[in-house]
Design a protein around this motif. Structure first.
Motif: not given
Length: 626
Positions: A75-81, A70-72
């Motif tokens: 201020g919070f985690e994002h997961s796009l894949y 995940p990428q920040i």
């Protein structure tokens, strides 16, 4: 999905001696100032070389380049894949989307022979102790490319989208269908879900909570020919997560890319020895030259650049830089990819007479570079696996794909013959070819259609002036010019006339090669790209004189860091350097403030002080305040 036919290639390079150091924002042909001969350590043709890939997701395994965490953002985690299901039901993940401002998005190839289903996965996770306001717009491949066949799979999606089980339930989800945003309960009956290009999630994500969704995708192609063309295309499908700040349309973006392609190793059949004619066609060389050709891949010389992103294309690829580059690349290949031929390995393949391929070629008056007497010998050629058959004319053989000849035409150049010694030198390194030819003929064969139209080496590197535009770049005419059939300009040789026009209407061309006239004047080999004009699509030669022809894109920042929009219909600003995610429209005359110049493939962009991007095309903007 596999749709095989005879596979051919378009060789993108001139010789290394001509182009090394020229292409400023794309991979180029390499060179170094020493003959190849027997001086390099080679891989044996019997060595175990990885030329197959049995997985579903390809992320450039040899260099272990991958982002799967995940990428920040905000201020919070994002997961796009992307996630692909192989034919055995196993799941494999693509590289995750990252912020292009801080990291280079890594690309992923989906192996068309080994995947069953494809989804786009998106998760936001608030692993902090504070609630987070969320406003995310995720753009599917159709948003940046309306013609893409990679669309929502309604057979699996059943005319709806929904968050995954366990997601926080209070979030609002909307879908953009046919360019309109709808809440899920207001989507018109019968809507075409294949037009969905975005979705949005809004709300407050509580501390410790997450929200996720899976969007089913499919390759919407039913025609076999169209599928074949798609697999050989090098176009990447882009997805973008716009992570907006609360009550704002600004914030970081996360991006990743995929394309679906078919794996192929190229091994099989011999090279077709050819020489290029003035019109861009190729003529096979006499049989005594063809007899020297080894099997394709005999010495591990095919190096694949499947995931090219331009990160190493700002200068010549030669010497230690070329060695380092090849270590990052692969022997596994996919349709639509670019690949190098390592001419040091290829040239070192030995024939039965004990001499290397290159040395035998030199004895017959041919080499990998225009003239061996310059001591500038090519060390790599650069091709694209495009599925396009080169125009092979003349010659005595049956051409590519016949009589044991494989799928690559090897372009050679006429040089001053260098006779073989009386006794061959069997020392040195290099692998043996399966070729059994023992010819030592030192009389060069002739080819009446050959004419040296590539620039000569005059400055020790490329033979081209610093202002010369790179191959593949756009140029335009600033004064009246003609297009000619050959590099030697005569009245009877004219193809088209281009009159002097106002800046915004200047005729544009794409540089496809270089040549020199008989008196040494540099010419651009070009293609007319003026859509709507009678000359559109014409090819030929134009002057490279900088007083008449100039690059279309700026290469520098304006001194006062100001731009003025000059296009009649104005211009747009975008959230990414790839000019996706339109953020604003500026009318003609608008003055813009810029902070830096950004390279994007063979073009440039200006980044505005607000972080958004505009084109650096001189037909759209001009440096300064007027």
């Amino acid at each position: 999905m596999k749709s095989k036919h005879a596979i051919f290639f378009k060789q993108l390079s001139l010789s290394a001696a001509v182009l090394a150091g020229l292409l400023l924002s794309a991979p180029i042909v390499g060179q170094q100032g020493s003959a190849l001969a027997d001086s390099t350590s080679q891989v044996s043709s019997n060595a175990s070389v990885n030329t197959t890939f049995t997985g579903t997701i390809y992320r450039n395994t040899p260099s272990t380049q991958s982002v799967t965490s995940p990428q920040i953002a905000n201020g919070f985690e994002h997961s796009l894949y992307f996630q692909a299901t192989d034919k055995s039901g196993n799941l494999q993940d693509s590289n995750y989307a990252v912020d292009p401002e801080t990291s280079t998005p890594l690309k992923t190839i989906i192996n068309s022979d080994n995947y069953k289903d494809l989804t786009l996965n998106f998760t936001i996770n608030n692993n902090t102790t504070d609630d987070k306001i969320v406003n995310e717009i995720v753009c599917l491949p159709k948003y940046s490319d309306d013609s893409t066949p990679l669309v929502f799979d309604n057979d699996r999606g059943h005319s709806t989208i929904a968050p995954e089980s366990g997601s926080q339930s209070s979030m609002a989800l909307t879908a953009y269908i046919d360019k309109h945003e709808y809440s899920l309960d207001a989507i018109p009956a019968g809507s075409d879900w294949s037009t969905m290009d975005r979705f949005r999630v809004k709300g407050t994500l509580s501390a410790g909570q997450h929200w996720s969704i899976k969007i089913p995708l499919k390759l919407n192609i039913t025609d076999a020919t169209a599928l074949d063309e798609y697999l050989y295309d090098s176009k990447w499908a882009q997805v973008v997560d716009n992570s907006y700040a609360p009550n704002s349309y600004s914030g970081p973006t996360l991006t990743t890319y995929i394309r679906i392609a078919q794996q192929d190793s190229l091994n099989g059949g011999k090279y077709l020895a050819t020489i290029e004619n003035n019109d861009g066609s190729f003529t096979p060389l006499p049989q005594n030259v063809e007899d020297l050709m080894p099997q394709i891949g005999a010495n591990g010389e095919v190096i694949w650049d499947n995931l090219y992103d331009g990160s190493y294309g700002s200068g010549s690829v030669q010497g230690d830089a070329q060695t380092a580059l090849f270590k990052k690349l692969d022997t596994v290949g996919f349709t639509g990819s670019y690949f190098y031929l390592d001419l040091q390995k290829l040239g070192a393949v030995k024939s039965a007479n004990g001499y290397t391929l290159e040395r035998n070629l030199q004895a017959l008056g041919y080499d990998f570079a225009p003239d061996s007497t310059t001591n500038k010998t090519a060390t790599s050629y650069y091709y694209r696996f495009s599925g396009v058959t080169p125009n092979i004319t003349g010659g005595n053989g049956g051409g590519m794909g016949t009589n044991g000849i494989g799928s690559i035409n090897l372009r050679l150049y006429k040089v001053t013959p260098v006779p073989l010694p009386a006794k061959p030198n069997n020392g040195g390194n290099g692998s043996s070819s399966s070729n059994t030819s023992t010819t030592t003929n030192t009389t060069p064969s002739t080819n009446n259609t050959w004419n040296p139209t590539t620039p000569k080496q005059t400055d020790g590197s490329t033979g081209l002036p610093n202002y010369a535009s790179v191959k593949g770049a756009a140029v335009y005419a600033t004064k009246a010019i003609y297009m000619y059939r050959t590099p030697n300009f005569t009245k009877h040789n004219r193809v088209a006339k281009y009159t002097k026009k106002a800046r915004v209407n200047r005729p544009m061309f794409v540089v496809t090669g270089y040549a020199r006239s008989n008196n040494g004047a540099l010419r651009y080999k070009v293609r007319d790209v003026n859509k709507g004009a009678k000359t559109y699509g014409k090819t030929g030669y134009i002057t490279a004189n900088k007083n008449y022809v100039s690059g279309v894109y700026y290469r520098t920042l304006p001194k006062n860091k100001h731009l003025t929009v000059i296009a009649k219909k104005g211009g747009n600003a975008y959230r990414t350097a790839s000019l996706t995610g339109k953020s604003n429209h500026y009318k003609k005359g608008a003055r813009l403030h810029v902070k830096r110049l950004v390279k994007h493939n063979l073009t440039t962009r200006y980044q505005l002080t607000n972080g958004h991007y505009v084109t650096a095309n001189k037909k759209f903007v001009i440096q300064g305040n007027d």
